[in-house]
Design an enzyme around this catalytic site. Structure first.
Site, PDB file in Angstrom:
ATOM      1  N   CYS A 192       0.864  -1.172   0.000  1.00  0.00           N
ATOM      2  CA  CYS A 192       0.000   0.000   0.000  1.00  0.00           C
ATOM      3  C   CYS A 192       0.902   1.223   0.000  1.00  0.00           C
ATOM      4  CB  CYS A 192      -0.955  -0.013   1.196  1.00  0.00           C
ATOM      5  SG  CYS A 192      -0.128  -0.134   2.798  1.00  0.00           S
ATOM      6  N   HIS A 237      29.886  -2.543  58.036  1.00  0.00           N
ATOM      7  CA  HIS A 237      29.070  -3.364  58.935  1.00  0.00           C
ATOM      8  C   HIS A 237      29.879  -3.663  60.193  1.00  0.00           C
ATOM      9  CE1 HIS A 237      26.774  -6.795  60.468  1.00  0.00           C
ATOM     10  NE2 HIS A 237      25.786  -6.468  59.617  1.00  0.00           N
TER      11      HIS A 237
END
Length: 621
Positions: free
Chosen positions: A26, A542
């Site tokens: 198209c 930690h």
């Protein structure tokens, strides 16, 4: 050939030439019907340069290419030898749904003829302008000749549609064209004009004008495809060359006039009646709703299914008050959304694409580059386009606009809004302005996620590479005696699963900042702290093993999350002796959480070495 490499990739991507049943094009797409879609490599197809989008809908494998689709198709047709290839929509086989079959048949039959119809329509408009401006008299022979030329495009439409439909239904294309031509034969036209009763072997034949029609040709060729199969089975080989086409004509043509044509005429009249009702009574509601939804119909490739309605309205009513109006609102909104993106984005590549796609959409009404290359890819601009299209549709619906030819709406096709007795050009221009302004504002306010340009990516990569090659030393956040991380009595830390690092048996109860940075995490129990250093290292400091069980006893955090700190600043305090007396190991683990961002994370001091907060303990490279 210019597109040879591209087409070779396409053929390979769709599963090879043997997997191609049919392909048409198209205005912007290659529309494949494949034997087996599972054989197609979707990812490979999407990555082919020049392919804007892959759409799988209505039984078609659609490749959105843009304005140069016809050139791509012509070379592809040569490579696939399409003229000699048996092709079909295979409407009766496989797992395709009825809706997909119908839509695929309509789009496949009409799409090849649309450029011809649009060209003939614009030719008629040009002729009208020449007469209105006095350049050409409608009494002149030149006018008569030009009118004859352009009228041919619509008058013989059944022949064009019949030829295309025959390819879809896998039947003789010349017989397909013949069935269309039968219905516009001058003798039949004269019978219709005379309005006197006509019968065939005693059966009354309705007097219907079939010029400029679509549905009759499609139905006739569909039935003819079955008749042809039957005729081929019963015709002796020695007379096939003339007997087969004669029998097909003898059966199909009368059937068309007696049954199929009247049925198609009823369908056409129904479409026209519904469309005119919408136009006259609820156009101000229907058109904005359709304009908002139209981009999504385009995105899945079924908007062409609306083409027969538009073409039929132009042929029977002389104008289309619905589909072309909706297309104008939608097309201009896509152009405006792309324009807004082009002006707002900081991405140079996207800006160039968006602005050029906007121009294409504004001028020719070809929206696929803007839609698939920009708006749909960014998603949010599609919402802006829906809003703008609906606002423009509301205006167009209230003003009851009409298009007088079938052509893609855009600035270059503005003459489509004018006829000998009516002129909607100015309203079309206002509709374009409304669509543009509303869409631009909506898109700008809604915004979009601006993609990073390749140039920025390259710069960021260069910076990242530079950072990876730089070496950063990190000072110890605590004073004490060094331990290798794999010696720590905690598998979570010693295994390195959280990242590489080092441990320190503290000689005092404070944690300080090893360099400038930002607090990224604090904990309610204050036994640990997360920090992001300006050298891009993310550290977890930690204190102690299993000290979370102390629930904050013996700990005190001195900073807050998000707070900046400087080198040497106290971050956390803890009672080393209290932790020991509670039965816990106070060893401090220093973990580089984003270890993978660095080539190496190496401890500097040796095991058991004493360090202070001024000593370097980790090297990041």
């Amino acid at each position: 050939m210019k597109y040879e490499a591209m087409n070779q990739s396409i053929i390979k991507g769709v599963g090879g030439p043997g997997n191609v049943k049919s392909v048409v094009h198209c205005a912007t797409r290659l529309r494949f019907v494949l034997n087996d879609e599972s054989k197609a490599d979707d990812d490979a197809v999407k990555n082919i340069p020049g392919i804007l989008q892959l759409v799988k809908k209505a039984g078609q494998y659609q490749l959105v290419i843009g304005n140069n689709v016809e050139d791509v198709y012509n070379e592809l047709a040569d490579m696939l030898d399409l003229d000699n290839q048996a092709t079909t929509a295979d409407s009766g086989k496989g797992n395709r749904k009825l809706f997909d079959i119908v839509i695929g048949t309509i789009t496949g039959s009409i799409a090849p003829a649309i450029p011809l119809l649009a060209g003939a329509g614009m030719g008629k408009v040009l002729l009208l302008i020449l007469t209105l401006t006095g350049v050409l008299s409608d009494k002149s022979q030149t006018y008569q000749m030009l009118n004859l030329i352009f009228d041919t495009g619509y008058f013989f439409m059944p022949a064009f549609i019949g030829f295309s439909a025959a390819k879809i239904f896998k039947t003789n294309q010349y017989l397909g064209a013949f069935m269309g031509l039968v219905t516009v034969n001058p003798n039949w036209t004269a019978l219709v004009a005379a309005a006197k009763p006509v019968s065939f072997i005693g059966i009354p034949v309705q007097l219907v004008s079939y010029s400029s029609t679509l549905i009759t040709a499609i139905l006739a060729v569909w039935i003819m495809s079955y008749i042809e199969k039957f005729v081929k089975r019963i015709t002796p080989g020695m007379i096939k060359v003339f007997a087969e086409p004669m029998l097909i004509m003898l059966i199909t043509a009368p059937l068309t006039f007696i049954v199929l044509g009247p049925i198609a005429n009823l369908i056409s009249m129904g479409i026209a009646s519904v469309s005119m009702f919408l136009h006259q009574h609820v156009g101000f509601i229907a058109i904005p709703l359709l304009a908002a939804a139209y981009p999504w119909l385009v995105s899945i490739g079924i908007h062409k299914a609306l083409s027969p309605i538009s073409i039929q309205l132009v042929a029977t009513q002389g104008f289309d008050p619905i589909i072309r109006v909706v297309a104008l609102c939608s097309n201009m909104s896509q152009a405006a959304a792309s324009l807004a993106v082009g002006l707002k984005t900081k991405n140079k590549e996207l800006r160039a694409l968006a602005l050029s796609s906007s121009v294409t959409a504004y001028l020719g009404g070809i929206t696929e580059p803007a839609m698939f290359g920009v708006n749909l890819k960014l998603k949010k601009p599609m919402y802006g386009a829906m809003i703008g299209g609906a606002v423009a549709g509301l205006f167009a619906g209230i003003m009851k606009m009409k298009a007088f030819i079938y052509v893609t709406p855009g600035l270059l096709s503005l003459p489509m809004w004018i006829s000998k007795s009516e002129n909607y050009v100015m309203l079309a221009v206002i509709t374009i302005l409304i669509s543009t302004i509303a869409t631009f504002i909506a898109t700008w306010l809604i915004g979009f996620d601006d993609p990073v340009s390749q140039e920025t990516v390259n710069q960021q990569t260069a910076v990242a590479n530079q950072k990876m090659t730089e070496k950063h030393a990190i000072n110890s956040p605590v004073a004490g005696e060094v331990r290798m991380l794999n010696e720590v009595n905690d598998e979570t830390f010693s295994s390195g699963v959280m990242g590489n690092g080092i441990a320190v048996v503290p000689s005092e109860g404070r944690v300080v900042a090893p360099t400038d940075g930002l607090v990224s995490a604090v904990f309610e129990t204050s036994h640990a702290i997360g920090i992001h250093l300006d050298n891009h290292a993310d550290l977890l400091i930690h204190v102690g093993i299993d000290t979370v069980e102390l629930k904050g006893q013996y700990f005190k955090t001195l900073v807050q999350k998000g707070q900046r700190f400087t080198a040497g600043q106290d971050l956390l305090q803890f009672d080393r002796d209290g932790i020991r007396s509670a039965g816990y190991d106070p060893t401090v683990m220093v973990i580089v959480l984003n270890t993978k961002d660095f080539l190496e994370v190496l401890p500097i001091p040796e095991d058991d070495q004493q360090v202070t907060v001024d000593n370097e303990i980790l090297m990041l490279a």
